[in-house]
Design a protein around this motif. Structure first.
Motif, PDB file in Angstrom:
ATOM      1  N   ARG A   7       0.843  -1.186   0.000  1.00  0.00           N
ATOM      2  CA  ARG A   7       0.000   0.000   0.000  1.00  0.00           C
ATOM      3  C   ARG A   7       0.885   1.244   0.000  1.00  0.00           C
ATOM      4  NH1 ARG A   7      -3.747  -2.002   5.155  1.00  0.00           N
ATOM      5  NH2 ARG A   7      -3.995  -4.169   4.469  1.00  0.00           N
ATOM      6  N   TYR A   8       0.260   2.409  -0.135  1.00  0.00           N
ATOM      7  CA  TYR A   8       1.028   3.653  -0.157  1.00  0.00           C
ATOM      8  C   TYR A   8       0.448   4.677   0.802  1.00  0.00           C
ATOM      9  CZ  TYR A   8       3.827   2.109  -4.095  1.00  0.00           C
ATOM     10  OH  TYR A   8       4.712   1.427  -4.885  1.00  0.00           O
ATOM     11  N   ALA A   9       1.344   5.333   1.523  1.00  0.00           N
ATOM     12  CA  ALA A   9       0.990   6.463   2.379  1.00  0.00           C
ATOM     13  C   ALA A   9       1.601   7.717   1.761  1.00  0.00           C
ATOM     14  CB  ALA A   9       1.525   6.252   3.792  1.00  0.00           C
ATOM     15  N   LYS A  10       0.920   8.846   1.917  1.00  0.00           N
ATOM     16  CA  LYS A  10       1.409  10.101   1.344  1.00  0.00           C
ATOM     17  C   LYS A  10       2.086  10.911   2.447  1.00  0.00           C
ATOM     18  CE  LYS A  10       1.442  12.666  -2.480  1.00  0.00           C
ATOM     19  NZ  LYS A  10       0.223  13.387  -2.913  1.00  0.00           N
ATOM     20  N   SER A  11       3.367  11.213   2.259  1.00  0.00           N
ATOM     21  CA  SER A  11       4.134  12.034   3.187  1.00  0.00           C
ATOM     22  C   SER A  11       4.578  13.279   2.438  1.00  0.00           C
ATOM     23  CB  SER A  11       5.348  11.263   3.711  1.00  0.00           C
ATOM     24  OG  SER A  11       6.107  12.055   4.604  1.00  0.00           O
ATOM     25  N   GLY A  12       3.814  14.364   2.589  1.00  0.00           N
ATOM     26  CA  GLY A  12       4.059  15.535   1.756  1.00  0.00           C
ATOM     27  C   GLY A  12       3.743  15.201   0.320  1.00  0.00           C
ATOM     28  N   ASP A  13       4.734  15.325  -0.560  1.00  0.00           N
ATOM     29  CA  ASP A  13       4.552  14.983  -1.975  1.00  0.00           C
ATOM     30  C   ASP A  13       5.084  13.594  -2.311  1.00  0.00           C
ATOM     31  OD1 ASP A  13       3.435  17.476  -2.503  1.00  0.00           O
ATOM     32  OD2 ASP A  13       5.401  18.395  -2.861  1.00  0.00           O
ATOM     33  N   VAL A  14       5.520  12.850  -1.305  1.00  0.00           N
ATOM     34  CA  VAL A  14       6.197  11.575  -1.545  1.00  0.00           C
ATOM     35  C   VAL A  14       5.304  10.407  -1.136  1.00  0.00           C
ATOM     36  CG1 VAL A  14       8.238  10.189  -0.995  1.00  0.00           C
ATOM     37  CG2 VAL A  14       8.437  12.680  -1.161  1.00  0.00           C
ATOM     38  N   HIS A  15       5.276   9.375  -1.982  1.00  0.00           N
ATOM     39  CA  HIS A  15       4.528   8.155  -1.683  1.00  0.00           C
ATOM     40  C   HIS A  15       5.462   7.149  -1.012  1.00  0.00           C
ATOM     41  CE1 HIS A  15       2.209  10.021  -4.959  1.00  0.00           C
ATOM     42  NE2 HIS A  15       1.158   9.467  -4.371  1.00  0.00           N
ATOM     43  N   ILE A  16       5.054   6.671   0.168  1.00  0.00           N
ATOM     44  CA  ILE A  16       5.844   5.709   0.932  1.00  0.00           C
ATOM     45  C   ILE A  16       5.143   4.360   0.893  1.00  0.00           C
ATOM     46  CG2 ILE A  16       6.902   5.169   3.149  1.00  0.00           C
ATOM     47  CD1 ILE A  16       7.997   7.694   1.793  1.00  0.00           C
ATOM     48  N   ALA A  17       5.831   3.339   0.400  1.00  0.00           N
ATOM     49  CA  ALA A  17       5.269   1.993   0.298  1.00  0.00           C
ATOM     50  C   ALA A  17       5.325   1.303   1.659  1.00  0.00           C
ATOM     51  CB  ALA A  17       6.037   1.177  -0.729  1.00  0.00           C
ATOM     52  N   TYR A  18       4.249   0.583   1.998  1.00  0.00           N
ATOM     53  CA  TYR A  18       4.238  -0.164   3.257  1.00  0.00           C
ATOM     54  C   TYR A  18       3.364  -1.407   3.121  1.00  0.00           C
ATOM     55  CZ  TYR A  18      -0.441   1.686   4.438  1.00  0.00           C
ATOM     56  OH  TYR A  18      -1.782   1.986   4.445  1.00  0.00           O
ATOM     57  N   GLN A  19       3.578  -2.350   4.023  1.00  0.00           N
ATOM     58  CA  GLN A  19       2.794  -3.582   4.093  1.00  0.00           C
ATOM     59  C   GLN A  19       2.344  -3.807   5.525  1.00  0.00           C
ATOM     60  OE1 GLN A  19       5.520  -6.572   2.667  1.00  0.00           O
ATOM     61  NE2 GLN A  19       5.092  -6.160   0.502  1.00  0.00           N
ATOM     62  N   VAL A  20       1.194  -4.449   5.687  1.00  0.00           N
ATOM     63  CA  VAL A  20       0.675  -4.813   7.003  1.00  0.00           C
ATOM     64  C   VAL A  20       0.500  -6.328   7.027  1.00  0.00           C
ATOM     65  CG1 VAL A  20      -1.210  -4.559   8.659  1.00  0.00           C
ATOM     66  CG2 VAL A  20      -0.501  -2.599   7.267  1.00  0.00           C
ATOM     67  N   ILE A  21       1.112  -6.983   8.022  1.00  0.00           N
ATOM     68  CA  ILE A  21       1.052  -8.435   8.143  1.00  0.00           C
ATOM     69  C   ILE A  21       0.557  -8.783   9.543  1.00  0.00           C
ATOM     70  CG2 ILE A  21       2.321 -10.598   7.902  1.00  0.00           C
ATOM     71  CD1 ILE A  21       4.133  -7.597   6.730  1.00  0.00           C
ATOM     72  N   GLY A  22      -0.439  -9.636   9.634  1.00  0.00           N
ATOM     73  CA  GLY A  22      -0.931 -10.075  10.933  1.00  0.00           C
ATOM     74  C   GLY A  22      -2.026  -9.168  11.482  1.00  0.00           C
ATOM     75  N   THR A  23      -2.641  -9.628  12.561  1.00  0.00           N
ATOM     76  CA  THR A  23      -3.741  -8.887  13.185  1.00  0.00           C
ATOM     77  C   THR A  23      -3.601  -8.891  14.699  1.00  0.00           C
ATOM     78  OG1 THR A  23      -5.107 -10.890  13.224  1.00  0.00           O
ATOM     79  CG2 THR A  23      -5.351  -9.418  11.308  1.00  0.00           C
ATOM     80  N   GLY A  24      -2.379  -8.882  15.189  1.00  0.00           N
ATOM     81  CA  GLY A  24      -2.139  -8.991  16.625  1.00  0.00           C
ATOM     82  C   GLY A  24      -2.632  -7.798  17.413  1.00  0.00           C
ATOM     83  N   PRO A  25      -2.516  -7.875  18.755  1.00  0.00           N
ATOM     84  CA  PRO A  25      -3.101  -6.856  19.637  1.00  0.00           C
ATOM     85  C   PRO A  25      -2.314  -5.559  19.712  1.00  0.00           C
ATOM     86  CG  PRO A  25      -1.992  -8.534  20.927  1.00  0.00           C
ATOM     87  CD  PRO A  25      -1.953  -9.009  19.505  1.00  0.00           C
ATOM     88  N   PHE A  26      -1.110  -5.497  19.148  1.00  0.00           N
ATOM     89  CA  PHE A  26      -0.370  -4.235  19.126  1.00  0.00           C
ATOM     90  C   PHE A  26       0.402  -4.149  17.809  1.00  0.00           C
ATOM     91  CE2 PHE A  26       3.001  -7.043  20.314  1.00  0.00           C
ATOM     92  CZ  PHE A  26       4.175  -6.433  19.906  1.00  0.00           C
ATOM     93  N   ASP A  27       0.840  -2.930  17.467  1.00  0.00           N
ATOM     94  CA  ASP A  27       1.543  -2.690  16.215  1.00  0.00           C
ATOM     95  C   ASP A  27       3.049  -2.649  16.434  1.00  0.00           C
ATOM     96  OD1 ASP A  27      -0.882  -2.501  14.936  1.00  0.00           O
ATOM     97  OD2 ASP A  27      -0.934  -0.314  14.948  1.00  0.00           O
ATOM     98  N   LEU A  28       3.782  -3.300  15.544  1.00  0.00           N
ATOM     99  CA  LEU A  28       5.243  -3.259  15.514  1.00  0.00           C
ATOM    100  C   LEU A  28       5.659  -2.786  14.135  1.00  0.00           C
ATOM    101  CD1 LEU A  28       8.025  -3.937  16.809  1.00  0.00           C
ATOM    102  CD2 LEU A  28       7.802  -6.223  15.788  1.00  0.00           C
ATOM    103  N   ILE A  29       6.376  -1.679  14.077  1.00  0.00           N
ATOM    104  CA  ILE A  29       6.810  -1.116  12.793  1.00  0.00           C
ATOM    105  C   ILE A  29       8.290  -1.418  12.601  1.00  0.00           C
ATOM    106  CG2 ILE A  29       7.006   0.967  11.393  1.00  0.00           C
ATOM    107  CD1 ILE A  29       4.721   2.150  12.950  1.00  0.00           C
ATOM    108  N   TRP A  30       8.584  -2.151  11.532  1.00  0.00           N
ATOM    109  CA  TRP A  30       9.964  -2.535  11.217  1.00  0.00           C
ATOM    110  C   TRP A  30      10.566  -1.457  10.319  1.00  0.00           C
ATOM    111  CZ3 TRP A  30      11.441  -8.096   9.187  1.00  0.00           C
ATOM    112  CH2 TRP A  30      12.831  -8.191   9.088  1.00  0.00           C
ATOM    113  N   ILE A  31      11.563  -0.740  10.856  1.00  0.00           N
ATOM    114  CA  ILE A  31      12.257   0.293  10.094  1.00  0.00           C
ATOM    115  C   ILE A  31      13.529  -0.317   9.516  1.00  0.00           C
ATOM    116  CG2 ILE A  31      13.136   2.650  10.106  1.00  0.00           C
ATOM    117  CD1 ILE A  31      10.256   2.451  11.017  1.00  0.00           C
ATOM    118  N   PRO A  32      13.633  -0.460   8.192  1.00  0.00           N
ATOM    119  CA  PRO A  32      14.773  -1.160   7.597  1.00  0.00           C
ATOM    120  C   PRO A  32      16.031  -0.294   7.603  1.00  0.00           C
ATOM    121  CG  PRO A  32      13.392  -0.257   5.876  1.00  0.00           C
ATOM    122  CD  PRO A  32      12.689   0.046   7.179  1.00  0.00           C
TER     123      PRO A  32
END
Length: 393
Positions: A7-32
């Protein structure tokens, strides 16, 4: 598992690609680290296993930073602040109000800055192979530093970086072929050189002591990319950080002992169980089955586990029942075990749910409960009265 939808999120004029995996009780964001390609990474079995394990206990959100992978390119070399804004844009697009951050290498630098700047949105911080000080190459003579960048530019796209990032995979021809393609599709030679030049200058020493979120620092003792002294420094200067030094040379978290992060979280649960004189029967993959020599001790153990892992941004659910069990060689069985499992399935994230039998047997212990009404449990002729264990005052 199949490659997740990008999917894509808009940050200013830039599109940032992201994926969501799982449906657990809290969010963990993996920053590469400096470069990535989310879709291509799933071709590595090691990455797929690692990500699937993470997603078994959380909602895992992965992203490609601006200028790399599937995100927009051609916007120059972004600053840490811009990339931090991109993380916030992904969180907003994914409906994540608060999340734990898992920062790998230079992604750890972003994660630390985000945690110090926006603590209200951070549940916890996990750093793997991260650093706060400039790399030694930043102090090299200009000619030596440029020569290393020239070599990187010439070798980019051949898989040569595996020698630094995953020595255990250098002789794996199949992995190396995919890695060469991964290099080419994550960033161009010019972009990776520019990113490396900027990353060599990162100095977060003024920021690190201001981090006040629960933090776990993981570093391999023989890391061939980022010396282990960087991990030790972070553990010393981040307030109340837990430090775990792992064996191995690989800088990639999903090669070598790729289960390390999940194993560390599981270890916390086992430590809490040990404090309450339990017998751990077996690990169920996404849970633990244990017996106790008293119901009050079981309730207090379940509550303690929930409180212990909460600072890491993790919620657990527990179900407790007292009854006769069938003892087997390395397992237990019987209707009491099935009732406990079905009670656990009805528990909300962070809740310790008990049967009326448990509640009645702990009378006088000081434990308090809230009524959760009667519930029908599969296989039982009558409904069971359930209660939520409340924190002790």
């Amino acid at each position: 598992m199949d490659t997740p939808e990008t999917r894509y999120a808009k940050s200013g004029d830039v599109h940032i690609a992201y994926q969501v995996i799982g449906t657990g009780p809290f969010d963990l964001i993996w920053i590469p680290p400096g470069h990535s390609n989310m879709e291509l990474q799933w071709e590595f079995p090691e990455y797929a296993r690692f990500s699937t394990r993470l997603a078994s206990f959380c909602r895992l959100i992965c992203l490609d930073k601006r200028g790399t992978g599937l995100s927009d390119r051609g916007f120059g070399i972004p600053s840490l602040e811009q990339r931090m804004d991109d993380v916030r844009a992904v969180m907003d697009a994914a409906g994540s109000q608060r999340a734990a951050l898992f920062g790998q290498c230079e992604g750890g630098s972003m994660s630390m800055l985000f945690a110090a700047t926006h603590p209200e949105r951070i549940l916890g911080l996990v750093l793997f192979g991260a650093l706060a000080l400039p790399l030694p190459s930043a102090s090299w003579p200009a000619e030596q530093a440029q020569a290393s960048l020239d070599q990187m530019e010439r070798d980019w796209g051949t898989g040569a970086s595996l020698q630094r990032l995953a020595p255990s995979k250098v002789s794996d021809d199949g992995f190396r072929r995919i890695w060469a393609r991964f290099e080419r599709q994550s960033a161009s030679p010019g972009a990776v050189v520019a990113l490396t030049r900027m990353n060599r200058q990162i100095d977060l020493r003024p920021i690190v002591p201001t981090i006040r979120v629960p933090s776990l620092v993981l570093h391999r003792s023989g890391d061939t990319q980022i010396n282990v002294d960087h991990g030790r420094y972070l553990a010393e200067y981040i307030a109340s950080a837990k430090y775990v030094e792992l064996p191995g040379e690989d800088h990639l978290p999903y090669t070598g002992d790729g289960d390390s992060v999940v194993d560390e979280i599981e270890q916390i649960v086992r430590q809490e169980l040990a404090r309450f004189r339990r017998r751990e029967v077996k690990n169920l993959g996404d849970g633990v089955l244990a017996t106790f020599d008293g119901p009050a001790r079981a309730v207090r153990c379940a509550s303690s586990i929930a409180q212990t892992v909460q600072p890491l941004g993790i919620t657990v659910r527990s179900g407790l029942h007292t009854g006769e069990i069938e003892l087997k060689r390395e397992d237990i069985g019987g209707i009491a075990v099935h009732i406990a499992a079905r009670v656990a399935a009805l528990a909300e994230p962070g809740e310790s749910l008990v049967s009326s039998t448990v509640r009645d047997l702990v009378a006088g212990s000081g434990l308090r409960f809230a009524d959760r009404a009667f519930h029908a449990l599969r296989g039982l002729p009558e409904e069971v009265h359930l209660y939520t264990a409340l924190p002790e005052t």
